[in-house]
Design a protein around this motif. Structure first.
Motif, PDB file in Angstrom:
ATOM      1  N   GLY A 119       0.814  -1.207   0.000  1.00  0.00           N
ATOM      2  CA  GLY A 119       0.000   0.000   0.000  1.00  0.00           C
ATOM      3  C   GLY A 119       0.844   1.251   0.000  1.00  0.00           C
ATOM      4  N   ARG A 123      -1.099   5.785   3.579  1.00  0.00           N
ATOM      5  CA  ARG A 123      -1.971   4.842   4.286  1.00  0.00           C
ATOM      6  C   ARG A 123      -1.228   4.117   5.396  1.00  0.00           C
ATOM      7  N   GLU A 127      -2.289   4.195   9.398  1.00  0.00           N
ATOM      8  CA  GLU A 127      -2.532   2.972  10.174  1.00  0.00           C
ATOM      9  C   GLU A 127      -1.554   2.843  11.336  1.00  0.00           C
ATOM     10  N   CYS A 144     -13.053   9.699   3.683  1.00  0.00           N
ATOM     11  CA  CYS A 144     -12.141  10.840   3.669  1.00  0.00           C
ATOM     12  C   CYS A 144     -12.991  12.053   3.300  1.00  0.00           C
ATOM     13  N   HIS A 164     -10.390  12.173   8.103  1.00  0.00           N
ATOM     14  CA  HIS A 164     -11.074  10.906   7.876  1.00  0.00           C
ATOM     15  C   HIS A 164     -12.096  10.716   8.989  1.00  0.00           C
TER      16      HIS A 164
END
Length: 211
Positions: A119, A123, A127, A144, A164
């Motif tokens: 990814g 991202r 995370e 988002c 987000h």
């Protein structure tokens, strides 16, 4: 993507983009819901890179990209409740200590680029920050929803937020760090009534999304 290193100082390198690149896409103050206009182009900008965090905190010619996650639980009566907390002294941005917040997140670091996870680096950074700061004990849906830019504060001049919203079926988020103090879910209307006690980004989000 460029990388700036300092061999003599072991310092966190954070992801930044020139402020000029943000302005070329369209400067705004406060909240903007048009994420497509900003997120993709900024992350694809040829001058996006990692620079020492200490220098970037005092250099408004760059914007540090920050994922800012708001956790929302809506009860059976349709009342939105938001996860909120007080920033303790151990959290990274000293200028925000003792301020209340509805956002969880932080800087994208060069360590995120070195991760073996699949990814994109943004991202992975999002995370990682969530994993470090909170436990999420249920499934959720994610959106988002907007950008934050606040050139009216010292902290805001060097950061650019990507908001987000995580929608939860229950109030299933709890702090992982001791410096996330007095944490829990409260009705958004109550937080709006106490808005002066919140950091500027939280004030912007509360007014834009929950007023």
């Amino acid at each position: 993507m460029s990388t700036v290193t300092e061999d003599t100082v072991a310092e966190e390198l954070v992801l930044v983009v020139p402020t000029e690149a943000f302005h070329e896409l369209g400067h705004f103050q406060g909240f903007c819901p048009d994420t497509e206009r900003y997120v993709g182009p900024l992350l694809a900008n040829e001058d996006l890179g990692y620079r020492p965090r200490g220098a970037m905190e005092a250099d408004p010619s760059f914007k540090q990209l920050i994922p800012y996650v708001v956790f929302r639980f809506t009860d059976e009566a349709g009342t939105p409740h938001l996860f909120q907390y007080t920033r303790g002294g151990g959290q990274g941005e000293k200028r925000l200590h003792a301020k209340r917040s509805v956002g969880v997140g932080g800087h994208i670091s060069s360590v995120d680029a070195e991760s073996e996870q699949q990814g994109d680096v943004y991202r992975r950074g999002l995370e990682r920050e969530l994993e470090e700061e909170v436990h999420i004990d249920c499934e959720y849906t994610e959106s988002c929803v907007g950008m934050i830019n606040d050139d009216e504060t010292e902290v805001g001049r060097v950061h650019l937020g990507v908001v987000h919203v995580f929608d939860l079926p229950s109030p299933c988020v709890r702090p992982r760090e001791e410096d996330i103090a007095d944490a829990g879910f409260r009705p958004a209307a109550e937080l709006l009534a106490e808005i002066d006690g919140f950091e500027s980004w939280s004030q912007i989000v509360l007014r834009a999304l929950f007023a």
